[in-house]
Scaffold this active site. Structure first.
Site, PDB file in Angstrom:
ATOM      1  N   LYS A 178     -17.539   3.941  -4.321  1.00 10.44           N
ATOM      2  CA  LYS A 178     -16.940   2.714  -4.394  1.00 10.44           C
ATOM      3  C   LYS A 178     -16.310   2.230  -5.559  1.00 10.44           C
ATOM      4  O   LYS A 178     -17.170   1.136  -5.895  1.00 10.44           O
ATOM      5  CB  LYS A 178     -16.729   2.106  -3.549  1.00 10.44           C
ATOM      6  CG  LYS A 178     -15.155   1.380  -2.874  1.00 10.44           C
ATOM      7  CD  LYS A 178     -14.385   0.687  -3.753  1.00 10.44           C
ATOM      8  CE  LYS A 178     -14.708  -0.922  -4.118  1.00 10.44           C
ATOM      9  NZ  LYS A 178     -13.849  -1.509  -4.720  1.00 10.44           N
ATOM     10  N   GLU A 254     -28.494  -4.960  -6.252  1.00  9.78           N
ATOM     11  CA  GLU A 254     -28.750  -5.443  -7.546  1.00  9.78           C
ATOM     12  C   GLU A 254     -27.782  -6.518  -7.767  1.00  9.78           C
ATOM     13  O   GLU A 254     -26.588  -6.129  -7.923  1.00  9.78           O
ATOM     14  CB  GLU A 254     -28.982  -4.197  -9.127  1.00  9.78           C
ATOM     15  CG  GLU A 254     -30.154  -3.004  -8.612  1.00  9.78           C
ATOM     16  CD  GLU A 254     -29.597  -1.876  -9.055  1.00  9.78           C
ATOM     17  OE1 GLU A 254     -29.410  -1.653  -9.966  1.00  9.78           O
ATOM     18  OE2 GLU A 254     -31.206  -1.570  -8.979  1.00  9.78           O
ATOM     19  N   CYS A 288     -25.934  -7.800 -16.946  1.00  8.23           N
ATOM     20  CA  CYS A 288     -26.559  -8.334 -16.020  1.00  8.23           C
ATOM     21  C   CYS A 288     -27.665  -9.028 -15.893  1.00  8.23           C
ATOM     22  O   CYS A 288     -28.057 -10.154 -15.932  1.00  8.23           O
ATOM     23  CB  CYS A 288     -26.734  -7.399 -14.480  1.00  8.23           C
ATOM     24  SG  CYS A 288     -27.995  -6.362 -14.984  1.00  8.23           S
ATOM     25  N   GLU A 390     -23.563 -18.327 -12.702  1.00  7.44           N
ATOM     26  CA  GLU A 390     -23.371 -16.940 -13.462  1.00  7.44           C
ATOM     27  C   GLU A 390     -21.923 -17.343 -14.140  1.00  7.44           C
ATOM     28  O   GLU A 390     -21.248 -17.517 -13.022  1.00  7.44           O
ATOM     29  CB  GLU A 390     -23.723 -15.682 -13.089  1.00  7.44           C
ATOM     30  CG  GLU A 390     -23.871 -14.784 -13.604  1.00  7.44           C
ATOM     31  CD  GLU A 390     -24.077 -13.517 -12.927  1.00  7.44           C
ATOM     32  OE1 GLU A 390     -23.145 -13.316 -12.040  1.00  7.44           O
ATOM     33  OE2 GLU A 390     -25.176 -12.496 -13.175  1.00  7.44           O
TER      34      GLU A 390
HETATM   35  P1  NAD Z   1     -18.438  -7.869  -7.110  1.00  8.63           P
HETATM   36  O1  NAD Z   1     -19.834  -8.574  -6.841  1.00  8.63           O
HETATM   37  O2  NAD Z   1     -16.837  -8.287  -8.161  1.00  8.63           O
HETATM   38  O3  NAD Z   1     -18.054  -6.315  -6.815  1.00  8.63           O
HETATM   39  C1  NAD Z   1     -18.622  -5.132  -7.217  1.00  8.63           C
HETATM   40  C2  NAD Z   1     -18.000  -4.482  -5.494  1.00  8.63           C
HETATM   41  O4  NAD Z   1     -18.301  -4.833  -5.103  1.00  8.63           O
HETATM   42  C3  NAD Z   1     -16.721  -3.443  -6.234  1.00  8.63           C
HETATM   43  O5  NAD Z   1     -16.766  -2.595  -6.322  1.00  8.63           O
HETATM   44  C4  NAD Z   1     -16.172  -4.289  -5.642  1.00  8.63           C
HETATM   45  O6  NAD Z   1     -15.110  -3.877  -5.460  1.00  8.63           O
HETATM   46  C5  NAD Z   1     -17.080  -4.376  -4.243  1.00  8.63           C
HETATM   47  N1  NAD Z   1     -16.825  -5.470  -3.649  1.00  8.63           N
HETATM   48  C6  NAD Z   1     -16.086  -6.491  -3.697  1.00  8.63           C
HETATM   49  N2  NAD Z   1     -16.023  -7.641  -2.511  1.00  8.63           N
HETATM   50  C7  NAD Z   1     -16.853  -6.421  -1.576  1.00  8.63           C
HETATM   51  C8  NAD Z   1     -16.906  -6.359  -0.059  1.00  8.63           C
HETATM   52  N3  NAD Z   1     -16.384  -7.853   0.697  1.00  8.63           N
HETATM   53  N4  NAD Z   1     -17.605  -5.427   0.477  1.00  8.63           N
HETATM   54  C9  NAD Z   1     -17.516  -4.507   0.300  1.00  8.63           C
HETATM   55  N5  NAD Z   1     -17.427  -3.940  -1.250  1.00  8.63           N
HETATM   56  C10 NAD Z   1     -16.925  -5.358  -1.567  1.00  8.63           C
HETATM   57  O7  NAD Z   1     -19.487  -8.069  -8.670  1.00  8.63           O
HETATM   58  P2  NAD Z   1     -18.439  -7.452 -10.540  1.00  8.63           P
HETATM   59  O8  NAD Z   1     -17.739  -8.342 -10.522  1.00  8.63           O
HETATM   60  O9  NAD Z   1     -17.469  -6.021  -9.498  1.00  8.63           O
HETATM   61  O10 NAD Z   1     -19.881  -6.888 -11.604  1.00  8.63           O
HETATM   62  C11 NAD Z   1     -20.263  -8.609 -11.672  1.00  8.63           C
HETATM   63  C12 NAD Z   1     -21.644  -8.850 -11.160  1.00  8.63           C
HETATM   64  O11 NAD Z   1     -22.164  -7.339 -10.908  1.00  8.63           O
HETATM   65  C13 NAD Z   1     -22.593  -9.709 -11.932  1.00  8.63           C
HETATM   66  O12 NAD Z   1     -22.829 -10.575 -10.882  1.00  8.63           O
HETATM   67  C14 NAD Z   1     -22.897  -8.901 -12.236  1.00  8.63           C
HETATM   68  O13 NAD Z   1     -24.573  -9.613 -12.664  1.00  8.63           O
HETATM   69  C15 NAD Z   1     -23.261  -7.992 -11.104  1.00  8.63           C
HETATM   70  N6  NAD Z   1     -25.138  -7.327 -11.859  1.00  8.63           N
HETATM   71  C16 NAD Z   1     -25.661  -6.735 -11.393  1.00  8.63           C
HETATM   72  C17 NAD Z   1     -26.667  -5.776 -11.950  1.00  8.63           C
HETATM   73  C18 NAD Z   1     -27.620  -5.698 -11.655  1.00  8.63           C
HETATM   74  O14 NAD Z   1     -28.439  -4.582 -11.987  1.00  8.63           O
HETATM   75  N7  NAD Z   1     -28.745  -6.300 -10.619  1.00  8.63           N
HETATM   76  C19 NAD Z   1     -26.167  -4.661 -12.709  1.00  8.63           C
HETATM   77  C20 NAD Z   1     -24.252  -5.320 -13.393  1.00  8.63           C
HETATM   78  C21 NAD Z   1     -23.817  -6.117 -12.472  1.00  8.63           C
END
Ligand code: NAD
Length: 486
Positions: A178, A254, A288, A390
């Protein structure tokens, strides 16, 4: 560019949904295409296809055959590099040179590296004495976990998705991906590459949509998913963990960070400015592992701030398609609004705005995009939300420190624990910091230098589990012990 349609990729075929949503280019807010939004029915079809593939040809392949296919996938990405590049740049607005040297090559490498690694990993065995004076031998075999749900963010779409799909497939699993609703393109294109490479239908599936009450939550709650690997925000990680708890499905998470960059007075200033300049501003601060808090030892503080400001002022913001552009927009107008609200908060909390903090003037053809200036603050209390939460934008706060003990306490005073970077020429200080900082990854005199064989993941609220190298096996396989009475 004419608008595209992004359909689901299920069982090797393109599948439509009655509902669609817009995908916009953050550089100019133009329409990239319409994305089909999966309902429960499409998600269920994808999970069924993944289950059937596991029981079908994929599950019966030899390791060598599987690895050959994964190499073909990597080659397929590289052969169509220009298309992947165009798709990633249109979805994210990231500069073409960044996607060209980071996102796309790493997307391909994730298949090759894990294919090569998995065929060479041994398992343990133990001889034992039995109570009646005989012998037994124990040995471990690894089995794929099964159908893996891969839920991805928008900041490094192809790179982070393949970082999970590569090892998952190398271990013999099947996947339902997804992608983020913001960045559907490269996951979709990868479906074409899978078919061209001859990967059996159902091994790699993609469902598009949003998170809550959409494809994301339908997928993570699906009872026939055997494990969920997720990259994204910490609060989404909590929701996904709850969904996966039903049926006791394991998660690999992650998550977010509020990473510190620590500069000692003896650091090589020129290299530090360049290194932290990347750590704060690369990909418009949307990495991230990026740095949002910088601590500088007091004797160097004023000089560091002045030179960091000069670095920020020198960044070429502009059209992502131009090869000399260093910084593109942030991912969306909505995300820019979030960053702006932290800028207002910083000023209200008494920050000095050293640089930026505003929407830059852009040429007419980019004026509708989600642009934001590289931003530096000083003077905030550690309790300010700007220093604690963040932001995920091109911005950082710089604060002075005096002693090593003090900066360890400052850096560790956060619920997050993803990454840190330490800048010093004193080896002993470097090694002490490496073990004192409560993070998953600590860089010394570098940042985002990645060896894919190493463990990667976050401490505290930055994640659960480690992926990378043999550590990916922990999540993507089940270890079975076979005990043979001799
Ligand atoms: P997000 O959590 O908003 O979304 C990530 C994914 O989760 C998307 O595909 C979204 O549609 C899905 N999602 C959202 N709500 C959901 C739910 N209730 N059930 C299932 N899926 C759901 O994150 P984002 O805004 O896309 O990405 C940015 C974040 O990701 C930042 O916090 C960043 O630090 C983190 N990040 C972490 C790493 C790591 O390796 N630790 C790497 C990249 C990004």
């Amino acid at each position: 560019m004419s608008a595209k349609e992004f359909r689901h990729f299920i069982n090797g075929e393109w599948v439509s949904s009655p509902r669609t949503f817009e995908n916009r280019n953050p550089a100019d807010n133009s329409l990239v295409g319409m994305v089909h939004e999966a309902g429960e029915q499409e998600v269920d079809a994808a999970v069924r296809a993944a289950r059937a593939a596991l029981r079908g040809p994929w599950g019966k392949m030899t390791v060598a055959q599987r690895m050959e296919l994964l190499h073909k996938v990597a080659d397929g990405i590289l052969r169509r590099q220009d298309e992947f590049l165009a798709a990633e740049v249109a979805d994210t607005g990231k500069p073409v040179h960044l996607a060209g040297h980071l996102d796309i090559p790493r997307g391909a490498a994730n298949f090759k590296v894990f294919a090569d690694l998995m065929k060479n990993v041994p398992t343990e065995s133990f001889m034992m004495d039995t109570p009646d004076g005989g012998k037994a031998v124990n040995y471990a075999v690894r089995a794929p976990r099964g159908v893996i749900a891969v839920v991805c963010p928008w900041n490094l779409p192809l790179l982070l998705m393949t970082w999970k799909v590569g090892p998952a497939l190398a271990c013999g699993n099947t996947v339902v991906v997804k992608p983020s609703e913001e960045t559907p393109a490269t996951a979709t294109l990868l479906g074409e590459v899978m078919n061209e490479a001859g990967v059996p239908p159902g091994v790699y599936n993609v469902v598009h949509g949003f998170g809550g009450d959409s494809a994301g939550s339908f997928l993570t709650a699906h009872p026939d998913v055997d494990g969920v690997t997720f990259t994204g925000e910490t609060r989404t990680g909590e929701i996904i963990t709850k969904a996966a708890a039903k049926g006791i499905r394991p998660v690999s998470l992650e998550l977010g960070g509020k990473n510190a960059g620590i500069v000692f007075a003896d650091a090589d200033l020129e290299k530090t400015i360049k290194g932290l300049g990347r750590a704060v501003f690369e990909n418009s601060g949307q990495v991230c592992l990026g740095t949002e808090r910088i601590y500088v030892q007091r004797p160097l503080f004023d000089r560091f701030v002045a030179e960091f400001k000069a670095y920020a002022a020198s960044i070429r913001i502009g059209d992502p398609q131009h090869h000399d552009t260093q910084m593109g927009p942030v991912i969306s107008l909505g995300h820019r609004e979030k960053i702006l609200s932290y800028c207002r908060q910083a000023v209200a909390d008494g920050a000095t705005v050293v640089h930026g903090g505003k929407i830059p003037d852009m040429p007419a053809h980019l004026a509708e995009g989600a642009w934001f200036e590289p931003t530096i603050w000083t003077g905030l209390a550690e309790s300010s939300a700007v220093v604690r939460e963040e932001i995920f934008g091109p911005c950082c706060h710089i604060a002075p420190f005096d002693t090593e003990e003090e900066v360890v306490a400052l850096a560790n005073d956060t619920p997050y624990g993803l990454a840190a970077s330490v800048w010093t020429t004193d080896l002993q200080v470097a090694h002490r910091m490496g073990s004192a900082l409560e993070v998953g990854v600590c860089w010394i005199n570098s940042w985002f230098l990645r060896d894919l064989r190493t463990a990667f993941g976050g401490a505290k609220q930055s994640g659960i589990g480690r992926e990378g190298g043999v550590h990916s096996l922990e999540f993507y396989t089940e270890l079975r012990n076979v005990c043979v009475r001799l």
